[in-house]
Enzyme design. Structure first.
Site, PDB file in Angstrom:
ATOM      1  N   LYS A  54     -13.338  71.239  45.920  1.00  0.00           N
ATOM      2  CA  LYS A  54     -11.942  70.596  45.108  1.00  0.00           C
ATOM      3  C   LYS A  54     -11.493  69.189  45.587  1.00  0.00           C
ATOM      4  O   LYS A  54     -11.093  68.242  44.868  1.00  0.00           O
ATOM      5  CB  LYS A  54     -10.982  71.665  45.136  1.00  0.00           C
ATOM      6  CG  LYS A  54     -11.199  72.957  44.423  1.00  0.00           C
ATOM      7  CD  LYS A  54     -10.048  74.045  44.610  1.00  0.00           C
ATOM      8  CE  LYS A  54     -10.803  75.267  44.012  1.00  0.00           C
ATOM      9  NZ  LYS A  54     -10.172  76.299  44.016  1.00  0.00           N
ATOM     10  N   GLN A  98      -4.754  78.252  47.536  1.00  0.00           N
ATOM     11  CA  GLN A  98      -6.188  78.972  47.381  1.00  0.00           C
ATOM     12  C   GLN A  98      -6.030  80.391  47.604  1.00  0.00           C
ATOM     13  O   GLN A  98      -5.411  80.969  48.757  1.00  0.00           O
ATOM     14  CB  GLN A  98      -7.231  78.349  48.258  1.00  0.00           C
ATOM     15  CG  GLN A  98      -8.506  78.964  48.329  1.00  0.00           C
ATOM     16  CD  GLN A  98      -9.332  78.544  47.036  1.00  0.00           C
ATOM     17  OE1 GLN A  98      -8.943  77.656  46.198  1.00  0.00           O
ATOM     18  NE2 GLN A  98     -10.508  79.197  46.634  1.00  0.00           N
ATOM     19  N   ASP A 121      -2.799  75.376  38.896  1.00  0.00           N
ATOM     20  CA  ASP A 121      -3.424  76.567  38.740  1.00  0.00           C
ATOM     21  C   ASP A 121      -3.065  77.357  37.516  1.00  0.00           C
ATOM     22  O   ASP A 121      -3.782  78.354  37.335  1.00  0.00           O
ATOM     23  CB  ASP A 121      -3.682  77.330  39.968  1.00  0.00           C
ATOM     24  CG  ASP A 121      -4.905  77.707  40.674  1.00  0.00           C
ATOM     25  OD1 ASP A 121      -5.851  77.098  40.054  1.00  0.00           O
ATOM     26  OD2 ASP A 121      -4.676  77.932  41.578  1.00  0.00           O
TER      27      ASP A 121
HETATM   28  N1  LIG Z   1      -5.637  79.579  43.613  1.00  0.00           N
HETATM   29  C1  LIG Z   1      -7.381  79.840  43.202  1.00  0.00           C
HETATM   30  N2  LIG Z   1      -7.612  79.030  42.286  1.00  0.00           N
HETATM   31  C2  LIG Z   1      -9.101  79.040  41.840  1.00  0.00           C
HETATM   32  O1  LIG Z   1      -9.436  78.445  40.991  1.00  0.00           O
HETATM   33  C3  LIG Z   1      -9.674  79.862  42.586  1.00  0.00           C
HETATM   34  C4  LIG Z   1      -9.140  80.700  43.551  1.00  0.00           C
HETATM   35  N3  LIG Z   1      -8.075  80.628  43.901  1.00  0.00           N
HETATM   36  N4  LIG Z   1      -9.852  81.314  44.493  1.00  0.00           N
HETATM   37  C5  LIG Z   1     -11.394  81.662  44.246  1.00  0.00           C
HETATM   38  C6  LIG Z   1     -11.762  81.320  42.803  1.00  0.00           C
HETATM   39  C7  LIG Z   1     -13.000  80.915  42.854  1.00  0.00           C
HETATM   40  N5  LIG Z   1     -13.243  79.676  42.120  1.00  0.00           N
HETATM   41  C8  LIG Z   1     -14.498  78.946  42.152  1.00  0.00           C
HETATM   42  C9  LIG Z   1     -14.491  77.644  42.074  1.00  0.00           C
HETATM   43  C10 LIG Z   1     -15.706  76.727  41.933  1.00  0.00           C
HETATM   44  C11 LIG Z   1     -16.942  77.420  41.868  1.00  0.00           C
HETATM   45  C12 LIG Z   1     -18.243  76.306  41.961  1.00  0.00           C
HETATM   46  O2  LIG Z   1     -18.024  75.477  41.855  1.00  0.00           O
HETATM   47  N6  LIG Z   1     -19.191  77.048  41.690  1.00  0.00           N
HETATM   48  C13 LIG Z   1     -20.573  76.371  41.721  1.00  0.00           C
HETATM   49  C14 LIG Z   1     -21.209  76.976  42.919  1.00  0.00           C
HETATM   50  C15 LIG Z   1     -20.720  76.478  44.114  1.00  0.00           C
HETATM   51  C16 LIG Z   1     -21.481  76.884  45.469  1.00  0.00           C
HETATM   52  O3  LIG Z   1     -22.677  76.678  45.537  1.00  0.00           O
HETATM   53  O4  LIG Z   1     -21.040  77.540  46.151  1.00  0.00           O
HETATM   54  C17 LIG Z   1     -21.394  77.003  40.416  1.00  0.00           C
HETATM   55  O5  LIG Z   1     -21.056  77.994  39.952  1.00  0.00           O
HETATM   56  O6  LIG Z   1     -22.295  76.331  40.075  1.00  0.00           O
HETATM   57  C18 LIG Z   1     -16.927  78.739  41.793  1.00  0.00           C
HETATM   58  C19 LIG Z   1     -15.865  79.367  42.070  1.00  0.00           C
HETATM   59  C20 LIG Z   1     -12.008  79.061  42.226  1.00  0.00           C
HETATM   60  N7  LIG Z   1     -11.215  79.917  42.458  1.00  0.00           N
END
Ligand SMILES: Nc1nc(=O)c2c([nH]1)NC[C@@H]1CN(c3ccc(C(=O)N[C@@H](CCC(=O)O)C(=O)O)cc3)C=[N+]21
Ligand SMILES: NC(=O)C1=CN([C@@H]2O[C@H](COP(=O)(O)OP(=O)(O)OC[C@H]3O[C@@H](n4cnc5c(N)ncnc54)[C@H](OP(=O)(O)O)[C@@H]3O)[C@@H](O)[C@H]2O)C=CC1
Length: 289
Positions: A54, A98, A121
């Site tokens: 992020k 987070q 968020d």
């Molecule tokens: N306050 C808060 N806001 C959130 O938005 C939040 C959170 N807490 N806690 C956890 C979850 C999970 N989350 C993700 C964000 C990006 C990928 C992402 O970029 N995924 C990539 C892969 C990244 C990798 O390789 O690890 C993909 O799916 O292609 C996944 C999951 C946001 N979250």
């Protein structure tokens, strides 16, 4: 495989380019540079990766990056003070706490200290209420990103049967609200749903955010349905979702991969929200529904 892939990485890149342009325009008009503050409490490795991604994306879009790291042992008041300090700083347009935070902390109470116009968020009571009432406000990134993906692939929502699996405050609930606002007929399933596969088979658009690996197989998918997999599971051989991708891709018309589907959109929409928040704080109207 007969389904077409929904390319979240490509759409996310477009959104990030749009945001970068918007940031440059705002600054050229004499506005303040948008800034995102991320707060990470503890040392969960997955959360560290997300927060790092992020922050990088934010800098790449020309925004300022503020970051606060607190130990697992941080007390509620310490986290609250950090939030208060960021809330008072007009260089900070967006504040993201987070999740999950360590169990001894009360995350709801902490979120309530984030000013609603910095709540990128979309999790404060004020923005949740605005969404429920159909009024403008900041929307949770993951569901907003999914709506954007469906729009890009011209998936109709008005009158469509949408089934959401999961009812979390972060994903399932706002997802249901957002597609309801787009005139879908919505079913929300959860762990007490009696016959999950049967409910899912109603769907023209099936959105799965249960956090259970392999939960959804072909028996839960009507031929030609659009399937969006929100789940993220880190296994020995890489990332997986909640959907048995291979078999579902045989019956669906469009499907999101993991990785490369919803995940990249979550980050892109966070940047989008941070720009919208900065504009809102500098006198523009509240972010449009
Ligand atoms: N306050 C808060 N806001 C959130 O938005 C939040 C959170 N807490 N806690 C956890 C979850 C999970 N989350 C993700 C964000 C990006 C990928 C992402 O970029 N995924 C990539 C892969 C990244 C990798 O390789 O690890 C993909 O799916 O292609 C996944 C999951 C946001 N979250
Ligand atoms: N790609 C991305 O950007 C993001 C991915 N995620 C991922 O999405 C998944 C869901 O996240 P989140 O919503 O935060 O998770 P939560 O654990 O907060 O919520 C899960 C929901 O799924 C329901 N559920 C659990 N098991 C079943 C089951 N067997 N059948 C039907 N429903 C079930 C639960 O029901 P009940 O309410 O009854 O307990 C709950 O409502 C996780 O894998 C998470 O990592 C999350 C955010 C962003």
């Amino acid at each position: 495989m007969s389904a077409r892939l929904i390319d979240g990485t490509a759409v996310a890149r477009r959104v990030r380019d749009e945001v970068a342009k918007g940031v440059a325009e705002l600054v050229a008009q004499g506005g303040r540079t948008p800034g995102l503050a991320t707060i990470l409490v503890g040392d969960d490795p997955a959360s560290e990766v997300y927060v790092r991604n992020k922050r990088r994306a934010c800098a790449a879009a020309g925004m300022r990056d503020f970051h606060r790291r607190l130990p697992t042992t941080a007390r509620q008041e310490e986290v609250r003070e950090v939030i208060a300090e960021l809330a008072a700083d007009d260089q900070v347009s967006g504040i993201l706490l987070q999740l999950p935070v360590p169990a001894h902390l009360d995350s709801e109470a902490l979120l309530d200290h984030i000013p609603y116009d910095k709540d990128v968020d979309g999790l404060t009571v004020k923005n949740v209420g605005r969404l429920a009432q159909g009024r403008p406000g900041l929307r949770p990134c993951t569901p907003a990103g999914i709506v954007r993906l469906l729009d890009e692939y011209e998936v109709p929502l008005a009158g469509a049967e949408v089934v959401v699996v999961g009812r979390s405050v972060l994903v399932g609930r706002p997802m249901a609200q957002l597609v309801l606002a787009r005139h879908a007929t919505v079913t929300v399933c959860h762990s007490r749903t009696k016959d999950l596969a049967e409910a899912c088979r109603r769907a023209d658009v099936l959105i799965v955010a249960a956090g259970v690996p392999q939960l959804i197989g072909r028996d839960a998918v009507r031929r030609g349905a659009v399937v969006v997999d929100v789940g993220i599971h880190r296994g020995d051989e890489g990332l997986h979702g909640d959907v048995r991708f291979e078999e579902v891709a045989e019956v669906a018309s469009l499907v999101t991969p993991v990785p490369g589907g919803v995940g990249p959109m979550t980050i892109a929409m966070l940047l989008h929200n941070t720009l919208e928040a900065a504009r809102w704080q500098q006198g523009s109207a509240a972010p449009a529904a």
